[in-house]
Motif scaffolding. Sequence first.
Motif, PDB file in Angstrom:
ATOM      1  N   THR A   1       0.672  -1.146  -0.021  1.00 32.63           N
ATOM      2  CA  THR A   1       0.052  -0.024   0.001  1.00 32.63           C
ATOM      3  C   THR A   1       1.032   1.297  -0.043  1.00 32.63           C
ATOM      4  O   THR A   1       0.317   2.038  -0.539  1.00 32.63           O
ATOM      5  N   TYR A   2       2.048   1.228   0.725  1.00 36.89           N
ATOM      6  CA  TYR A   2       2.858   2.330   0.886  1.00 36.89           C
ATOM      7  C   TYR A   2       3.408   2.692  -0.504  1.00 36.89           C
ATOM      8  O   TYR A   2       3.519   3.893  -1.042  1.00 36.89           O
ATOM      9  N   LEU A   3       3.961   1.528  -1.124  1.00 36.69           N
ATOM     10  CA  LEU A   3       4.578   1.685  -2.390  1.00 36.69           C
ATOM     11  C   LEU A   3       3.496   2.146  -3.458  1.00 36.69           C
ATOM     12  O   LEU A   3       3.751   3.169  -4.304  1.00 36.69           O
ATOM     13  N   ALA A   4       2.324   1.731  -3.544  1.00 33.98           N
ATOM     14  CA  ALA A   4       1.270   2.159  -4.477  1.00 33.98           C
ATOM     15  C   ALA A   4       1.026   3.566  -4.153  1.00 33.98           C
ATOM     16  O   ALA A   4       0.545   4.498  -5.238  1.00 33.98           O
ATOM     17  N   PHE A   5       0.904   4.118  -2.946  1.00 37.50           N
ATOM     18  CA  PHE A   5       0.515   5.557  -2.592  1.00 37.50           C
ATOM     19  C   PHE A   5       1.757   6.295  -3.207  1.00 37.50           C
ATOM     20  O   PHE A   5       1.389   7.348  -3.541  1.00 37.50           O
ATOM     21  N   ASN A   6       2.919   5.913  -2.776  1.00 37.99           N
ATOM     22  CA  ASN A   6       4.040   6.789  -3.280  1.00 37.99           C
ATOM     23  C   ASN A   6       4.071   6.898  -4.765  1.00 37.99           C
ATOM     24  O   ASN A   6       4.606   7.966  -5.410  1.00 37.99           O
ATOM     25  N   PHE A   7       3.879   5.921  -5.575  1.00 39.61           N
ATOM     26  CA  PHE A   7       3.920   5.585  -7.025  1.00 39.61           C
ATOM     27  C   PHE A   7       2.580   6.472  -7.675  1.00 39.61           C
ATOM     28  O   PHE A   7       2.425   6.098  -8.848  1.00 39.61           O
ATOM     29  N   LYS A   8       1.667   6.672  -6.847  1.00 42.20           N
ATOM     30  CA  LYS A   8       0.514   7.271  -7.293  1.00 42.20           C
ATOM     31  C   LYS A   8      -0.358   6.327  -8.427  1.00 42.20           C
ATOM     32  O   LYS A   8      -0.663   6.595  -9.239  1.00 42.20           O
ATOM     33  N   ILE A   9      -0.679   5.045  -7.905  1.00 39.91           N
ATOM     34  CA  ILE A   9      -1.182   3.971  -8.556  1.00 39.91           C
ATOM     35  C   ILE A   9      -2.668   4.721  -8.817  1.00 39.91           C
ATOM     36  O   ILE A   9      -3.329   4.754  -7.809  1.00 39.91           O
ATOM     37  N   SER A  10      -3.140   4.620 -10.013  1.00 38.22           N
ATOM     38  CA  SER A  10      -4.589   5.223 -10.259  1.00 38.22           C
ATOM     39  C   SER A  10      -5.690   4.580  -9.470  1.00 38.22           C
ATOM     40  O   SER A  10      -6.682   5.217  -9.119  1.00 38.22           O
TER      41      SER A  10
END
Length: 345
Positions: free
Chosen positions: A225-234
């Motif tokens: 979740t942290y990685l997805a948030f930082n990479f701004k996953i749509s």
Amino acid sequence: MTTNSIDTYYEILGVSSNATVDEIKRAYRQKAKELHPDKNKCPNAHEEFILLSEAYECLTNIKTGKTKVQQPTTSYAEWQEQSREQARQRAREYAEMQYEEFKKTDHYKNSQAAITVMEHLYFFSSIFCILSPLWGYLFKEWAGFGMGLLFAFLSVQYWAGIFTEKITLNFSSFFQSLVLIVKTRTFRYAVITIINLIILFRFTLNTQLTFYSLAFILLALYGLTYLAFNFKISAIKMFSKVGLFLCFTPSVFNFIFLTNFLFSSNPTTEVYSFVHEQRWYSSRYSRGRYEKIAYIDLEKNKYEEYDWFRMFFDFDAMKDKSEITYKFEDGLLGLRVLKHYDFTH
């Protein structure tokens, strides 16, 4: 344009930095009545009301984790100033309104809703405390009446406020405020958290995995979740940061084990003798009586690493029993689950 600091916002509202959202809303409501240009004829009333509304909106956003704009790729300071400018613009619009028109805005209603609900709940709970002797008599006759009288006396500082504070009851306003609160993000977070806790204890912990395995899976999901948030996953742009980590990740975690539990097959039965483990006993109040909570030790230390398979609340059901029958099934994801158990002689 001068940028106000967070400390200045607290000073404008007259609250401490530890103030809750409800305290901030209450302070804003009281000061808005005094400072709205339609009520206050001072030359600087317009600007004071704008600062008050700006302070209220910015502080409530900080306290609740709610943001009106997405953070851009520039800098946090620029994003923060952009957010404040939007709050100032809305405050200017409110300042131009008539006070009665301002009271009809969602901005004012939201600040009022929590206060209205709390005032009504305080009144109802105070009446309940005052009538404690009556409730006690209905359940335990004169012994209950005495206990209720003692409780009413001990809680006098709580319920005495309904006689010293001006509380206006308006059931229409109360239910309208409840509807507004139900629509808030905070309420949704609370409901999702409660549902997650129910699924955790009812289904997730009935999966044959150790505590460390469950913790590892949860931490891995938080990492993703942290990685997805930082990479701004749509797919997660619709969630705030608080919603992601407080609700979304635990929901995904529990959904995995809920699916595994509900779609299980190949039932098996296991029977073990047991003894009560003496290292820990506790109790809880349920259905008008105290029920004990206890661990059991199975023969040959079976399921020693699965504490939730050996912890029970229904102490009366296991009293004078010497065997336990477990009913397991293979979950959809290949993880074994405990579906049912019975205590027998």
